[in-house]
Design an enzyme around this catalytic site. Structure first.
Site, PDB file in Angstrom:
ATOM      1  N   ARG D  87      -9.411  55.835  29.304  1.00  0.00           N
ATOM      2  CA  ARG D  87      -8.710  56.976  29.896  1.00  0.00           C
ATOM      3  C   ARG D  87      -7.837  56.519  31.081  1.00  0.00           C
ATOM      4  O   ARG D  87      -6.741  57.044  31.291  1.00  0.00           O
ATOM      5  CB  ARG D  87      -9.701  58.047  30.361  1.00  0.00           C
ATOM      6  N   GLU D  90      -4.889  54.904  29.628  1.00  0.00           N
ATOM      7  CA  GLU D  90      -3.988  55.943  29.112  1.00  0.00           C
ATOM      8  C   GLU D  90      -3.166  56.557  30.244  1.00  0.00           C
ATOM      9  O   GLU D  90      -1.971  56.850  30.074  1.00  0.00           O
ATOM     10  CB  GLU D  90      -4.817  57.026  28.410  1.00  0.00           C
ATOM     11  N   SER D 113       0.928  47.184  46.071  1.00  0.00           N
ATOM     12  CA  SER D 113       0.120  45.981  45.919  1.00  0.00           C
ATOM     13  C   SER D 113      -1.241  46.289  45.300  1.00  0.00           C
ATOM     14  O   SER D 113      -1.864  47.305  45.613  1.00  0.00           O
ATOM     15  CB  SER D 113      -0.111  45.319  47.284  1.00  0.00           C
TER      16      SER D 113
END
Lengths: 146, 146, 146, 146, 146, 146, 146, 146, 146, 146
Positions: D87, D90, D113
């Site tokens: 997830r 995604e 960063s």
């Protein structure tokens, strides 16, 4: 007319007539899932069904011919990225071995056909959130020795 | 005890007692599919269910602990090779876009959850060849704007 | 109008009017992150929001319709190369197992939804160099047994 | 002692003492997320922190040495399969371009960063379902010309 | 004007004027390496430098605008095939672990930035065959605990 | 003794004697970078250097033999994940085409050798943060026609 | 004129004049293999050779310029599918380790250059079936220590 | 005895007797390249040759049996990383299409066999640097219609 | 005319004349499988056959020339997705090692040629479902030592 | 006993008794191809056949049980490297589209089953070189609409 143009033509007609796949399936006496797959070019329609779909949408013979053509089924993403489709892929990854155990215990060594196969989508209304019900129905094919 | 050893131990006990997943599910009041996935290490069992499974098989507390542990779900093959599992992958490839169309038409923009989810396997006897019936039941989750 | 054309049209209007996503979000009462994702075609906008965005930019109904369409979410690079996006991918690689430990310890076995989800970007001014603050907010979905 | 053995040793001691990462972080005055990443071998601990962690768990100097060693950060799965980690992946796929737009609009051309970086996990209780709050805090690094 | 068109336009003007990157860098007071990367679309140029480059080549404002736009850095080949570029990739493969050892021994746990970074190319004449001297200069970023 | 065992043996002796690669290079009159690559098994050492390294560390003839053996240079990760090494890979991706332009403009059509090649690492102290200086020095090899 | 257009133009002229690479090589005093690789865009031709090829074929200066340009060598298929080319790839797979053993035994640690390199194709007539003779001639480049 | 053990055994005996592949080939009347490939397990040796090799090295019948076994030829790296082998792969990538043109012009449509095939390695001494001469000799196999 | 245009032209003529590959093969005295592969551009046709096919379909000399050209055989999907073609791929995966055992037992160490090769498709009528009979006929090529 | 141990045990017994798959098939009344695939663990044997094979080889009940177990069919190489198996893969790549055309013309839209499937290997003696005859026999499965 190739399958991609056919799909575009059908989607445009469907939008213009404000039809849903559900409604189209009901009016044409076809499963909405199968109908959608044929219109997206992933299944061929038998000639009379191809004609019926095309006529229903007010489209020409070339659409019917394209619907009846045998498709070459290609998908580009070995791992699909769209979240709805990925969740199905995840189910195959998480539950694949489980299904192998349970199906082969029930039926013997073999597979569930993806060709002699049908599928339906239903909606279960639920106050805690509606649920999607997918039903896959495939012929069991036993391995044979020779 | 890690999940892999747990699975081996459970499979050995199941073989010795000549049990099926079906029978185990019926006796324990659990779905055979879910039970199998927990025993294969792809789902965690709530503590009391973990204890019940372990006791039923005559196994120790370490098996119950392992059943209750939260698994890291890993599969190695992005494209599975076993024919039974590949056919399911093929269904996702061939019908993924179709399901997206039909589900989102019925429910709006969103997905079918693979977490708030259950699945059953049934056998339909048929003289022309028995059929496998897979039923997937997942909560619909709508996308939200913010 | 497809999503790609919609995005081009919106970006052109935004440039012409010298707007920022920040300003647009403030004026329209929407989160800049969500608004951007909808304009880039990675989220659908509810009908009234789609209309508001389109009108605000002086664009037509076809843009509103395209904003409201349900997108197929596709990304081509399994490992992204752009340095800004790669750093986020690196965070998932380096801290993925850590987040799994910490989230599941706090919530039980389950996941953080990427659907019932929102995200914000803030700037923390700092004399040693400003800092980016990303806040991800997702519903916890517990696994269930059945 | 290599990092893998170190992690096993720490996890075993943590289980025996029935500690949580949360509790360990509070007692040691360290962020639970950072502490977990160091114990999983994905970050090196400064010498005094390494000593404190090891002593707190009743473990030896070799564990402290291993905690302080500089890790080689390796992950095997370009696309992670565990649902919790997927997830997050995604989110990077769906929102990566969006974050690039919004961050670079706010800060100029550059990146966030992943080295000068921290992260926290919080729980928001909610009767409709608790929510996970992830906060990522990274220094903005501008590109420079030369 | 997108970055690809910008690059084509600049290359054409450079050919017509029979300029080298070396000469352009000297005349404009910019490093030839950075200048080339900006003209190839892999770095954004600050506004005044973008204007200077465009004016120097007798090109319009749209080129200056395109030079100043923040690029999305994409490369298609995970393993580059062009022999000159592959040799650099090979150096990373063969000497990556070595550089990690030597840099981290000298600086502590951290990385060499590829953002706060510059690079030069020099030619060392040598009767046995000229040599290429590449100098990479990047800020060291230490990992931090929190 | 194979190269992997050789590396382990050398690293253990180095740790026990609390040596740095820097120190070893100075004492042995060898570049620390090359010395490290030989000890990590990515370069073969000429026989007398192999003997010197082994003797210096108080190790046996089998280590010297292993150092002198011609290595098969293998790396597993086409795209490296360790952040220090990835940044170098990113430099090749972002600046590869730029270096091709600049080198071939300066030298003609050809490549920089990765075989007739050396590399150094230096530290530039800087109050705003120390900097890493990598110097790559490779023979230019022109393509030839025949 | 880019390399792809150049190749098309040359192939068309060659067809019209019914020339073979063999004949062209003989008439121009160039190796047919090298000549073909330059005409297919995989090698640059020195200016005078580029002019000679273009003039011989009755083509313009733009073709000569394109022949002289330094190519970016790209091939799309990591594993080639065309049977003739795959067989060569197979030889590298099957005999790669063997060649490493034999070459390094004969020459010491190093490689055979693919840049300072030439290749010829000959036909050996044989009543049992003609044979192809490929001769690869590359400079040996020894690894160096530093 | 499997092929991997066989190779280890042969290499050990070869080292002990301080033999080279060159010498072994001369003494046994076999090509050093073929002999090496058989000893590395990439080719099967006819029974009498297998016996001769094993006897020559003072090894037992199990080595001869293993040499005579039909190998399964497997290589793990689709793109080889060792520089010596990569250069050969690069030759296939850069010159593959060229060889296809030249071979098929000389022989007609067909391929060069990698089965009915032999290969030799020679050293050409050269004051500017010795050269490697690889000679590949494969039967031409024409495509046939039917 | 390139092979892709040739295939389109032939398919169009075949559709217009309502021909089947079967019928074309019979009328032209060619195997339908070979004929199809030549018309799809995966095999070259000898000049007289190319002329016969083109004339039979009422097409021009350019089609004959294209049919006679030597094709570069390329397929994009390392793992084919179309179910009919995937099943053949699956047969190679499941039975590859088996065929290696059985063929090499019968013939010795070697391969079945895919060049000196023919293939036929037959239909076996069967009341329980018709069967496809594929017959592959390839020359055995023994490995040789040298 | 798992399938891998079973295969080793059977191969050892077969070697000791100097049997061929051909002979075993003839004596046991089974097809040599199927028998080999069962013994290599790629097919399950019906209980009585499993018992017959095990008894014939003088092996125990555990071998019979392992032969009868349902295998998980896994192959590691998406593109096989062994030349004999690669040639079969090449046939699928080169002739896949052709077979799709010819089979679907003869049978309608559908596939050739790889489950309800058998295969034979025959040797055709030929003075110009023996030929391998592979016969694949699979049930045709038509797609169905629903």
């Amino acid at each position: 007319m190739d399958k991609a143009t056919m799909t575009e033509t059908i989607i445009a007609a469907k939008l213009e007539k404000q039809l849903s796949w559900e409604q189209m399936g009901k009016d044409l006496g076809m499963s909405p899932v199968w109908l959608t797959s044929a219109c997206l070019g992933m299944n061929s329609a038998p000639a009379e069904k191809a004609a019926a779909i095309s006529e229903y949408l007010g489209l020409g013979k070339d659409v019917a011919t394209a619907l009846a053509a045998y498709p070459t089924k290609i998908w580009d993403q070995a791992v699909p990225t769209d979240p709805l489709i990925y969740r199905l892929y995840e189910v195959v990854g998480v539950y694949g071995e489980t299904l192998k155990e349970v199906i082969q215990e029930k039926f013997g060594d073999g597979i569930m056909s993806a060709i002699d196969f049908s599928m339906e989508v239903d909606k279960i209304e639920d106050p805690k959130g509606d649920r999607v019900l997918l039903t896959l129905n495939g012929k069991f094919l036993p391995y044979k020795s020779w």
